[in-house]
Design an enzyme around this catalytic site. Structure first.
Site, PDB file in Angstrom:
ATOM      1  N   VAL A 390       0.720  -1.585   0.454  1.00 36.68           N
ATOM      2  CA  VAL A 390       0.144   0.078  -0.089  1.00 36.68           C
ATOM      3  C   VAL A 390       0.509   1.516  -0.099  1.00 36.68           C
ATOM      4  O   VAL A 390       0.601   1.895  -0.899  1.00 36.68           O
ATOM      5  CB  VAL A 390      -0.697  -0.201   1.042  1.00 36.68           C
ATOM      6  CG1 VAL A 390      -1.803   1.130   1.168  1.00 36.68           C
ATOM      7  CG2 VAL A 390      -1.545  -1.079   1.053  1.00 36.68           C
ATOM      8  N   ASP A 391       1.674   1.619   1.099  1.00 38.04           N
ATOM      9  CA  ASP A 391       2.968   2.629   0.834  1.00 38.04           C
ATOM     10  C   ASP A 391       3.536   2.822  -0.305  1.00 38.04           C
ATOM     11  O   ASP A 391       3.632   3.398  -0.950  1.00 38.04           O
ATOM     12  CB  ASP A 391       3.770   2.141   1.880  1.00 38.04           C
ATOM     13  CG  ASP A 391       4.774   3.462   2.612  1.00 38.04           C
ATOM     14  OD1 ASP A 391       3.591   4.160   2.380  1.00 38.04           O
ATOM     15  OD2 ASP A 391       5.239   3.374   3.687  1.00 38.04           O
ATOM     16  N   ASP A 392       4.025   1.575  -0.696  1.00 38.46           N
ATOM     17  CA  ASP A 392       4.905   1.836  -1.993  1.00 38.46           C
ATOM     18  C   ASP A 392       3.848   2.204  -3.042  1.00 38.46           C
ATOM     19  O   ASP A 392       4.069   3.488  -4.069  1.00 38.46           O
ATOM     20  CB  ASP A 392       5.289   0.509  -2.937  1.00 38.46           C
ATOM     21  CG  ASP A 392       6.945  -0.206  -1.997  1.00 38.46           C
ATOM     22  OD1 ASP A 392       7.530   0.415  -2.345  1.00 38.46           O
ATOM     23  OD2 ASP A 392       6.761  -0.236  -0.795  1.00 38.46           O
TER      24      ASP A 392
END
Length: 650
Positions: A390-392
Site C-alpha cells: 500500500v505504501d509503495d
C-alpha cells in the site's frame, strides 16, 4: 497561509541566510543520484538488516550441505565485523546486545569454522550465558536450533500443520495474520510437522551456550507480554502437545498438501515466496523435507531467489529483501524536486519501469477481504504480485502524477480505486491487508516477536491520504475524511506521531504533516501547531534531528540522539508542510544538510533509520541518505527562490 485552491503557501524569509539560488550541493547530489540509475530505469540501494539474516543464510547452507567455503568465509567476516565490544550483536547500529541475534551469530561463526576459544567467541559466549543462555532465545531462534538438533522440539510452541485445514471463521487462519507472517509460517508448519534434521556435515553443536543441558531445560516457552491472554494460550499449547500425536495420519497429509497448495501459486519465480528471505529459506527447507529433488525446477528457482539477496564483495551479507520499487519512486520524487523533468530520459525511463510493474492482473491475498475489487498497486520488490504494498503504491502514484498526470491517467485511476477499496474500517490503511487487527493472536506463544499482524498505521495512512488528495479527491470524500480522522486520533499527547515503518516519531510526524498539508489543513490548526512545536523542541544544537531505534522502547522515547541526514530531511520537509518553512528551525535544518559530509549521492549516515518490526527487526536503507536529503534541500531552496507553493502530497 492557504491559497483559494487549498494548497499551502509558505512565505520566504525576508533575508535568506542560505543562498536561494542554484545550489551546487543540490546539483552535485542530483547528478550523482542520476548516475546510479540502472540502464532499464530503476534504482536499487542496499537494504541491510542485523546479522541474523546472514547467519540464517549460513544455517541454510549447512542444513542442505551445500557450502561454498569462500562465500561462507566472506559472510563470516561480515558477521565478525558487526560484533560489539561487549561481545554481543545488536539489532541496529550501536544498539544494546540482543540475545537471539548473538546466539545466531555465534552458531553461524562456529559452523563456518571459528574456534570457540577465539577471543571474539569467548566474549559472545560469556554474554549469552549472562543473559540466561540460548534457552531464552526467541521462538524463531529456537526453531532454527531444533532443526539442527540443538534443542528438543518441545522447546518450540505447538503449531500443528493441521491449522491449514481450519475454516476462515476459526480463531486462527492464515487470512488473519499478516502477509509476511503467512509466507514465513506456512512452509514452517511443514517443517514443524515433519521435524527434519539439518545435515550439519561438520557436526557442529553449541551446547556450551546453555546454562543446563538443553534436553533438561523445562522453561523454554513463556509469553509474559500479555498477562491476560498469555496464560490461556500457554494452557492451549500444552493441550495441543498432548493431542497432536493422535491426529489421524490422513489429516496430516491433507494439511501438508494444503500448505503446499498455498505455497506453489505464490512462489513468485526468482523473486521468491513473499520476496523475503525467511519465507524463501523456509520453503527451500520444506521442499527438501517433503522429498523434492535438488534438480526440481521449483527448488532451483527458490534457491536462485535467495542468492539474489546477497551483497557480494568484501562485505558479503544477505539482505532480507530487495527494495527497487521503493527506491525508484523515492528517487523520482527527489529528482523532480531538484529540477529533473519527465521530458528527460532519466525520469521517462524510471516511470516506464514502474508502469511495467503495476500489478494489474494478479488477485492477491487481499481479495480474501475485497473479492470484488479490481487489482492494482505496486510491490516493494521487483515482483511480489500476490502482495502489493500500500505504501509503495501511494508513493509510486504520487511520483507518476507529479511527473505527468495526463500521460499516466489510466494507471493512476486504477491505483486510486484500489487504495480507496482496501481502506480499513478504522479509516486507516495497513501495509498489505484490510482490517488485519486480530490482536489476540499476538498473545500466542509462537508470537513472542509481537509482529504477527498488519494493522492500520499512521505513516501508511498518511501516504494514502496524501495520494488521494494529490490526485484530486477532496477533503469531503469519504476515504479522505476517514483517513484524516484516523490520523488525528493517533496524534501523541506531545504533538508527534508514531512511525511504524521508519524511525520513529520524526518519520511518523513528517508523514502525518504531509497528509494534513495535502488536504488543506491550516498551519495554525492545533494539530499542525503542536506537531511543529514538537519538531522544533527536538532539534539538536547542530541544527539537525536524530532518533535511533531505541526510541521504540519507553525508556528511549525522550532521549537525545545524534543528528542524521535522512531524519533531518524528514523534519525539514515536515516543517515546510506545517507552514514553518520560513522559520529558524527549517533554516538551521537546511544548513545542517548543506554542511553534513557527503560522498557522491549519499550523505554520510551510520545510524539505522528504517523499521521492519518495532523492537524486533530494523533496517538500514542505504538509499535514505541519498534521496531524502536531496529532496528536502531542493524543496527548501525552491522556497527561498520564491517558488512558495508546496503542491505535492509528500
Amino acid at each position: 497561509m492557504l491559497r483559494a485552491d487549498g494548497r499551502l503557501w509558505i512565505d520566504p524569509p525576508v533575508s535568506a541566510p542560505l543562498d536561494g539560488g542554484e545550489s551546487s550541493i543540490v546539483a552535485e547530489a542530483r547528478a550523482a543520484l542520476v548516475a546510479l540509475q540502472r540502464p532499464d530505469g530503476h534504482w536499487l540501494f542496499e537494504l541491510e538488516a542485523d546479522v541474523t539474516i546472514s547467519a540464517e543464510y549460513i544455517f541454510l547452507q549447512h542444513y542442505l550441505d551445500e557450502i561454498d567455503p569462500a562465500e561462507e568465509g566472506r559472510i563470516a567476516a561480515y558477521i565478525r565485523g558487526c560484533q560489539a565490544s561487549n561481545g554481543g550483536w545488536p539489532l541496529f547500529e550501536a544498539g544494546e546486545p540482543d540475545l537471539s541475534a548473538t546466539v545466531k551469530a555465534y552458531y553461524a561463526l562456529k559452523l563456518a569454522g571459528d574456534d570457540p576459544d577465539a577471543p571474539h567467541m569467548i566474549r559472545a559466549r560469556s554474554l549469552i550465558l549472562s543473559l540466561g543462555g540460548a534457552a531464552k532465545a526467541n521462538v524463531f531462534t529456537r526453531i532454527a536450533l531444533a532443526l539442527f538438533g540443538q534443542v528438543p522440539w518441545r522447546a518450540v510452541p505447538a503449531m500443528p500443520v493441521e491449522l491449514m485445514l481450519l475454516p476462515r471463521r476459526s480463531p486462527f487462519h492464515v487470512e488473519k495474520i499478516s502477509y509476511w507472517s503467512r509466507t514465513v509460517i506456512v512452509p514452517l508448519l511443514i517443517l514443524m510437522a515433519l521435524r527434519p534434521q539439518a545435515r550439519n556435515p561438520r557436526g557442529v553443536h553449541i551446547r556450551e551456550l546453555f546454562l543446563r543441558p538443553p534436553e533438561d531445560e523445562q522453561a523454554y516457552i513463556t509469553h509474559p507480554a500479555d498477562a491476560r491472554l498469555g496464560p490461556a494460550f500457554l494452557h492451549l499449547d500444552r493441550l495441543l502437545r498432548e493431542v497432536e500425536p493422535r491426529f489421524p495420519r490422513g489429516m496430516r497429509q491433507r494439511a501438508i498438501q494444503a500448505a503446499i497448495d498455498f505455497i506453489e501459486p505464490r512462489l513468485n519465480g526468482d523473486n521468491g515466496l513473499g520476496a523475503i528471505f525467511p519465507a524463501m529459506a523456509n520453503v527451500v527447507m520444506a521442499f527438501d523435507a517433503i522429498g523434492r529433488p535438488k534438480d526440481d525446477p521449483a527448488v532451483q528457482t527458490a534457491k536462485q531467489a535467495i542468492r539474489k539477496l546477497l551483497v557480494d564483495g568484501e562485505r558479503t551479507y544477505c539482505q532480507p529483501c530487495l527494495s527497487p520499487v521503493w527506491d525508484t519512486a523515492l528517487a523520482m520524487h527527489a529528482l523532480l524536486e531538484a529540477g529533473e523533468t519527465i521530458e528527460g530520459a532519466v525520469l521517462d525511463r524510471a516511470a516506464q519501469w514502474l508502469l511495467d510493474r503495476e500489478i494489474a492482473e494478479t488477485r492477491g491475498d487481499w481479495t480474501w477481504k475485497r473479492p470484488l475489487l479490481p487489482p492494482s498497486g505496486w510491490a516493494f520488490q521487483y515482483r511480489n504480485d500476490h502482495y502489493p504494498d500500500v505504501d509503495d503504491t501511494a508513493v509510486v502514484a504520487m511520483a507518476l502524477h507529479r511527473a505527468d498526470p495526463d500521460r499516466y491517467r489510466a494507471c493512476l485511476e486504477r491505483a486510486c480505486a484500489w487504495i480507496v477499496g482496501i481502506q480499513s474500517r478504522s479509516g486507516g490503511w495497513g501495509a498489505f491487508d484490510v482490517d488485519n487487527t486480530y490482536h489476540y493472536l499476538n498473545a500466542i506463544p509462537f508470537a513472542d516477536h509481537g509482529a504477527l499482524l498488519d494493522p492500520p498505521t499512521v505513516d501508511v495512512t498518511a501516504r494514502c491520504v496524501s495520494m488521494l488528495a494529490q490526485l484530486g479527491l477532496g477533503r469531503d470524500h469519504d476515504a479522505v475524511r476517514r483517513g484524516v480522522a484516523f490520523i488525528r486520533r493517533e496524534q501523541e499527547p506531545d504533538g508527534s506521531w508514531y512511525g511504524r515503518w521508519g524511525v520513529n516519531y520524526v518519520y511518523g510526524t513528517w508523514s502525518a504533516l504531509c497528509a494534513l498539508n495535502a488536504v488543506g489543513e491550516p498551519p495554525d490548526s492545533p494539530a499542525m501547531r503542536r506537531a511543529g512545536n514538537w519538531l522544533k523542541a527536538r532539534q539538536n544544537p547542530d541544527g539537525g534531528w536524530g532518533e535511533d531505534c531505541a526510541s521504540y522502547a519507553p525508556a528511549g522515547r525522550d532521549r537525545a540522539y545524534p543528528s542524521t541526514p535522512s531524519q533531518t530531511a524528514w523534519a525539514v520537509l515536515a516543517l515546510m508542510a506545517a507552514g514553518e518553512g520560513a522559520g529558524e528551525a527549517a533554516r538551521r535544518g537546511a544548513a545542517f544538510l548543506e554542511s553534513a559530509p557527503r560522498q557522491g549521492a549519499r550523505w554520510r549516515e551510520e545510524p539505522w533509520t528504517g523499521t521492519g518490526f518495532p523492537r524486533v527487526f530494523y533496517l538500514k536503507y542505504h538509499g535514505y541518505a541519498a534521496y531524502f536529503p536531496l529532496w528536502a534541500l531542493a524543496r527548501y531552496k525552491r522556497l527561498l527562490r520564491g517558488e512558495t507553493r508546496v503542491p505535492w502530497g509528500m
